[in-house]
Design a protein around this motif. Structure first.
Motif, PDB file in Angstrom:
ATOM      1  N   PRO A 697       0.843  -1.204   0.000  1.00 43.66           N
ATOM      2  CA  PRO A 697       0.000   0.000   0.000  1.00 43.66           C
ATOM      3  C   PRO A 697       0.879   1.256   0.000  1.00 43.66           C
ATOM      4  O   PRO A 697       2.031   1.224   0.456  1.00 43.66           O
ATOM      5  CB  PRO A 697      -0.805  -0.120   1.300  1.00 43.66           C
ATOM      6  N   LEU A 698       0.328   2.330  -0.495  1.00 42.63           N
ATOM      7  CA  LEU A 698       1.091   3.572  -0.620  1.00 42.63           C
ATOM      8  C   LEU A 698       1.614   4.066   0.720  1.00 42.63           C
ATOM      9  O   LEU A 698       2.741   4.566   0.809  1.00 42.63           O
ATOM     10  CB  LEU A 698       0.211   4.656  -1.270  1.00 42.63           C
ATOM     11  N   CYS A 699       0.818   3.897   1.799  1.00 38.20           N
ATOM     12  CA  CYS A 699       1.249   4.408   3.109  1.00 38.20           C
ATOM     13  C   CYS A 699       2.478   3.688   3.634  1.00 38.20           C
ATOM     14  O   CYS A 699       3.273   4.265   4.390  1.00 38.20           O
ATOM     15  CB  CYS A 699       0.100   4.309   4.115  1.00 38.20           C
ATOM     16  N   ASP A 700       2.677   2.403   3.242  1.00 43.53           N
ATOM     17  CA  ASP A 700       3.844   1.650   3.720  1.00 43.53           C
ATOM     18  C   ASP A 700       5.098   1.972   2.922  1.00 43.53           C
ATOM     19  O   ASP A 700       6.215   1.682   3.375  1.00 43.53           O
ATOM     20  CB  ASP A 700       3.568   0.145   3.642  1.00 43.53           C
ATOM     21  N   CYS A 701       4.944   2.539   1.740  1.00 39.43           N
ATOM     22  CA  CYS A 701       6.109   2.828   0.897  1.00 39.43           C
ATOM     23  C   CYS A 701       6.861   4.079   1.349  1.00 39.43           C
ATOM     24  O   CYS A 701       8.045   4.239   1.045  1.00 39.43           O
ATOM     25  CB  CYS A 701       5.676   3.000  -0.557  1.00 39.43           C
ATOM     26  N   ALA A 702       6.179   4.963   2.079  1.00 44.46           N
ATOM     27  CA  ALA A 702       6.802   6.191   2.617  1.00 44.46           C
ATOM     28  C   ALA A 702       7.559   6.970   1.553  1.00 44.46           C
ATOM     29  O   ALA A 702       8.669   7.457   1.788  1.00 44.46           O
ATOM     30  CB  ALA A 702       7.732   5.833   3.782  1.00 44.46           C
ATOM     31  N   ARG A 704       6.853   9.867   0.233  1.00 45.48           N
ATOM     32  CA  ARG A 704       6.983  11.288   0.563  1.00 45.48           C
ATOM     33  C   ARG A 704       8.044  11.517   1.630  1.00 45.48           C
ATOM     34  O   ARG A 704       8.845  12.450   1.543  1.00 45.48           O
ATOM     35  CB  ARG A 704       5.641  11.840   1.027  1.00 45.48           C
ATOM     36  N   ASP A 705       8.092  10.674   2.647  1.00 44.00           N
ATOM     37  CA  ASP A 705       9.043  10.858   3.747  1.00 44.00           C
ATOM     38  C   ASP A 705      10.470  10.532   3.331  1.00 44.00           C
ATOM     39  O   ASP A 705      11.413  11.252   3.678  1.00 44.00           O
ATOM     40  CB  ASP A 705       8.640   9.974   4.939  1.00 44.00           C
ATOM     41  N   ASP A 725      -5.082   7.411  -2.248  1.00 47.35           N
ATOM     42  CA  ASP A 725      -4.906   7.544  -0.793  1.00 47.35           C
ATOM     43  C   ASP A 725      -3.914   6.508  -0.289  1.00 47.35           C
ATOM     44  O   ASP A 725      -3.384   5.687  -1.044  1.00 47.35           O
ATOM     45  CB  ASP A 725      -6.248   7.429  -0.072  1.00 47.35           C
ATOM     46  N   GLY A 726      -3.671   6.509   1.023  1.00 46.56           N
ATOM     47  CA  GLY A 726      -2.655   5.642   1.616  1.00 46.56           C
ATOM     48  C   GLY A 726      -2.954   4.166   1.516  1.00 46.56           C
ATOM     49  O   GLY A 726      -2.050   3.332   1.622  1.00 46.56           O
ATOM     50  N   ARG A 727      -4.227   3.811   1.291  1.00 46.06           N
ATOM     51  CA  ARG A 727      -4.589   2.392   1.215  1.00 46.06           C
ATOM     52  C   ARG A 727      -4.394   1.806  -0.184  1.00 46.06           C
ATOM     53  O   ARG A 727      -4.545   0.600  -0.372  1.00 46.06           O
ATOM     54  CB  ARG A 727      -6.061   2.217   1.622  1.00 46.06           C
TER      55      ARG A 727
END
Length: 754
Positions: A697-702, A704-705, A725-727
């Motif tokens: 999922p996009l949120c786990d790829c980080a 942006r950070d 979105d992050g999911r």
């Protein structure tokens, strides 16, 4: 003792007073000032007095000395073209892309044919028809920019396409101003004369541009500390008029010289400031020119030629709208952008006046043509904002009546042409080699001409015999040597060239052809210099062999010399861009998605709030990719970044999203950032089977950070998912669009492709 005032001063006073009054009136009703100048010229031309009773007509002031006014008008054309050159920039021309070039060429060629055909069918002579086609071919930069500002459309995708087309049209207009006199003066041998005129113009442009870029920025660097607005104004105008004199001496128009100097100065750090300090003078003399245009507008001619005026007006509006839209469409844009762009270009303007004046000065056009074209320009000026405003409705109506298959094809045409940003090594090698061949060939030909014209006669007169000829040839070849070395060797050791050379699958015949072309050009130029002095074959061969041996022994020294020349030239050429510490942006081909800049209005409700509080992405669908505050720039800002008055916010989104976002940030949109002045890029990569993103999922790829980049869209099969979105989970074959600083985006693409 009585004092008499010169008629020139009295006429100038009348022109400026009339122009001032009319511009205030036209400004009040939000109409283009150019029309006000034309009306002012009509009022003081003396034509109107003839239609009024004598008791009233005698009190209407009119111009007393039209010849002096024509001189002022010529000066106006010079400063108009100088200002156009300052805004033009040849670097900008190289960056407008295929869409602008294809559209401009399609429109210009088509309208040339349409205009000529209309004139011919109405029984006009050859020259009237030719000049009519030339005048109808070019759209009005002034009117279009004014309409975009009034309608608050600047920054949308189609407006950027239109601006690119106008850049190309400016250069085509300059080319026309050179070709039309050649056609007039050499009707019996048009083919060769046209080729010769184009060749001379290209040679003159390249030679002067090279010399200007090599010399002027260096001079400005040393004298900049002594320059204020006053001295910069004097120096700028002096350089402009000096180039005008040089251009006329070279048998080109004064307008071409002014345009060239403006384009040279546009590449310097001081270009923007020169444009600022010379603008009042350009406006003053430009007003005189446009008033002089109005003075030639005979109302009786308009009445007598009402039919042709209506026919030409309708043909201009419909023809330019259709052919411009067609040009944008075949260049790879979708139907909506194509129609919006085409409808925006459906008018004629200031270049039509200049070309019309050229026809009058050459005494090859009929008296009626000038006022007819002015009338068409005035009408299309009034219709232009409405054409732009209702282009969306025209698209909707046209889209509804299209058959389903045609509608799907046209609406998906632009997106169907999308490709990933992969380097085309051969195109880069070819482009760099053509650049080298053109630049150094022009320099060498110029040296050869100078040798035959000045060096050879000097030594033959002072020394004479074969000794004088030998010294002349040696002196010329010594001067040529560094540039010959560059023509033969420059860009042959680059990484791209070596990659192709070592690639077993690439046909080396292409590379051999490039090297062969270079060698043949160098041999022809050297042979010409030797042949002009030595007629015997033995002498020619001996000189050629001796020079070849000396050239080979001296090759390392020559390489250093031409490298120094190239470095200085490129440094001066890129001086303005580098001074702003900004990088070139690569705008994606995603349909209707582009970057634009907004300035935060002091009354905006967004002031003082953080980006997280404002949540622009959720509310409008736009992504904030950069914030410029004074001299500081914050790329991919975090949610804690606050927004303050006068901040410049660079966002990414569609036309509709931009329009909604604009209402909260500012009252009036500012000009979009030029491509060469942006620091962030939008780029795509493919999720391969071995990509570290696959299945996550996009949120786990980080992303942006870790990479300081932002995922703004994903294309999967035929679906485009904006702002996932992050999911969101990545699948194999996904085409991911990310935005960020150029190097960081490249690093991210390398990581996810490993």
């Amino acid at each position: 003792m009585s004092m008499e005032l010169s008629p020139l001063i009295m006429d100038l006073a009348l022109i400026l007073i009339a122009a001032g009054v009319m511009t205030l009136i036209f400004k009040r009703f939000k109409q283009p000032l150019v029309l006000g100048y034309i009306v002012a010229g009509l009022l003081i031309s003396g034509y109107l007095a003839g239609y009024l009773p004598e008791t009233i007509g005698q009190y209407i002031p009119s111009i007393s000395d039209s010849e002096n006014i024509s001189v002022w008008a010529d000066i106006g054309v010079i400063f108009l073209l100088f200002g156009l050159g300052l805004e033009f920039s040849f670097k900008k021309l190289m960056k407008v892309g295929g869409t602008a070039s294809i559209t401009a060429i399609t429109e210009v060629v088509s309208m040339l044919v349409v205009g000529f055909a209309i004139g011919y069918l109405m029984g006009w002579n050859y020259m009237d028809s030719l000049f009519l086609g030339s005048m109808l071919a070019l759209s009005s930069t002034t009117i279009i920019i004014k309409a975009f500002e009034d309608l608050k459309l600047r920054g949308q995708k189609f407006t950027n396409v239109v601006f690119g087309v106008l850049v190309v049209e400016d250069l085509i207009a300059i080319l026309m101003m050179v070709l039309l006199p050649a056609i007039v003066l050499a009707q019996s041998s048009l083919g060769m004369e046209l080729i010769e005129s184009v060749g001379k113009m290209v040679f003159f442009l390249v030679l002067v541009f090279i010399a200007g870029i090599y010399i002027l920025p260096t001079i400005f660097k040393y004298i900049r500390k002594y320059m204020n607005d006053e001295t910069l104004l004097i120096v700028g105008i002096g350089l402009c008029l000096g180039m005008v004199v040089l251009s006329v001496e070279a048998h080109f128009s004064s307008a071409l010289g002014a345009f060239i100097m403006g384009s040279i100065l546009a590449e310097t750090i001081d270009g923007e400031k020169i444009e600022h300090v010379t603008k009042p003078i350009k406006d003053l003399f430009g007003a005189v020119f446009f008033v002089s245009v109005g003075m030639m507008l005979n109302p009786q001619v308009l009445v007598d030629y009402a039919g042709p005026i209506i026919i030409i007006t309708v043909a201009t509006i419909l023809g330019k709208a259709f052919f411009s839209s067609f040009g944008v469409l075949i260049s790879g844009q979708n139907l909506k952008v194509s129609m919006q762009s085409g409808f925006s270009l459906a008018q004629i303007g200031e270049f039509a006046f200049i070309i019309a004046a050229l026809g009058v000065s050459l005494k090859v056009t009929s008296d009626f043509l000038y006022p007819v074209v002015i009338a068409v320009s005035v009408i299309t000026t009034f219709t232009s904002p409405y054409m732009i405003k209702y282009s969306d409705r025209a698209y909707d109506a046209f889209n509804k009546i299209l058959p389903a298959r045609a509608r799907n094809f046209l609406n998906n045409y632009g997106s169907g042409s999308k490709t990933l940003n992969k380097d085309n090594t051969w195109k880069k090698v070819l482009k760099s080699n053509i650049f080298v061949i053109v630049i150094y060939s022009v320099i060498l030909v110029a040296i050869a001409i100078l040798s035959v014209t000045y060096i050879s006669p000097f030594f033959n007169e002072k020394i004479g015999g074969w000794q004088g000829s030998l010294i002349s040839v040696v002196a010329t070849l010594v001067v040529m040597a560094p540039f010959l070395s560059a023509l033969l060797m420059s860009k042959l050791k680059t990484k791209n060239f070596q990659t192709l050379w070592n690639d077993p699958n690439f046909k080396k015949g292409y590379l051999f052809s490039l090297m062969l072309v270079r060698f043949l050009i160098a041999a022809l130029i050297v042979g010409y210099v030797i042949f002009m002095e030595f007629t015997s074959k033995a002498g020619m061969v001996a000189i050629f062999v001796i020079f070849a041996i000396a050239f080979a022994l001296w090759s390392k020294t020559l390489q250093k010399q031409y490298t120094m020349f190239e470095e200085r030239f490129l440094k001066n050429l890129n001086e303005r861009s580098e001074s702003k510490l900004k990088k070139e942006a690569d705008v994606s081909d995603l349909e209707n998605v582009h970057m634009d800049t907004f300035e935060v209005d002091p009354e905006s409700p967004a002031i003082g709030k953080t980006l997280a509080e404002l949540d622009f992405r959720r509310k409008y669908g736009v992504n904030v990719v950069s914030i410029i505050r004074g001299d500081q720039r914050y790329n991919i800002p975090g949610g804690s970044m606050r927004v303050y008055a006068w901040d410049k916010i660079i966002v990414l989104g569609t036309d509709e999203q931009m329009s909604a976002f604009r209402q909260e940030i500012e009252d009036n949109s500012i000009a979009p950032e030029k491509k060469e002045e942006e620091e962030v890029i939008l780029q795509q990569f493919v999720v391969e089977e071995d990509s570290p993103l696959l299945g996550k999922p996009l949120c786990d790829c980080a992303i942006r950070d870790k990479s300081e980049c932002l995922v703004v869209g994903v294309e999967r099969d035929e679906e485009t998912i904006m702002n996932p979105d992050g999911r969101f989970v990545f699948h194999e074959g996904d085409i991911v669009s990310v935005v960020g600083e150029k190097e960081k985006v490249k690093n991210l693409c390398c990581v996810v492709s490993e």
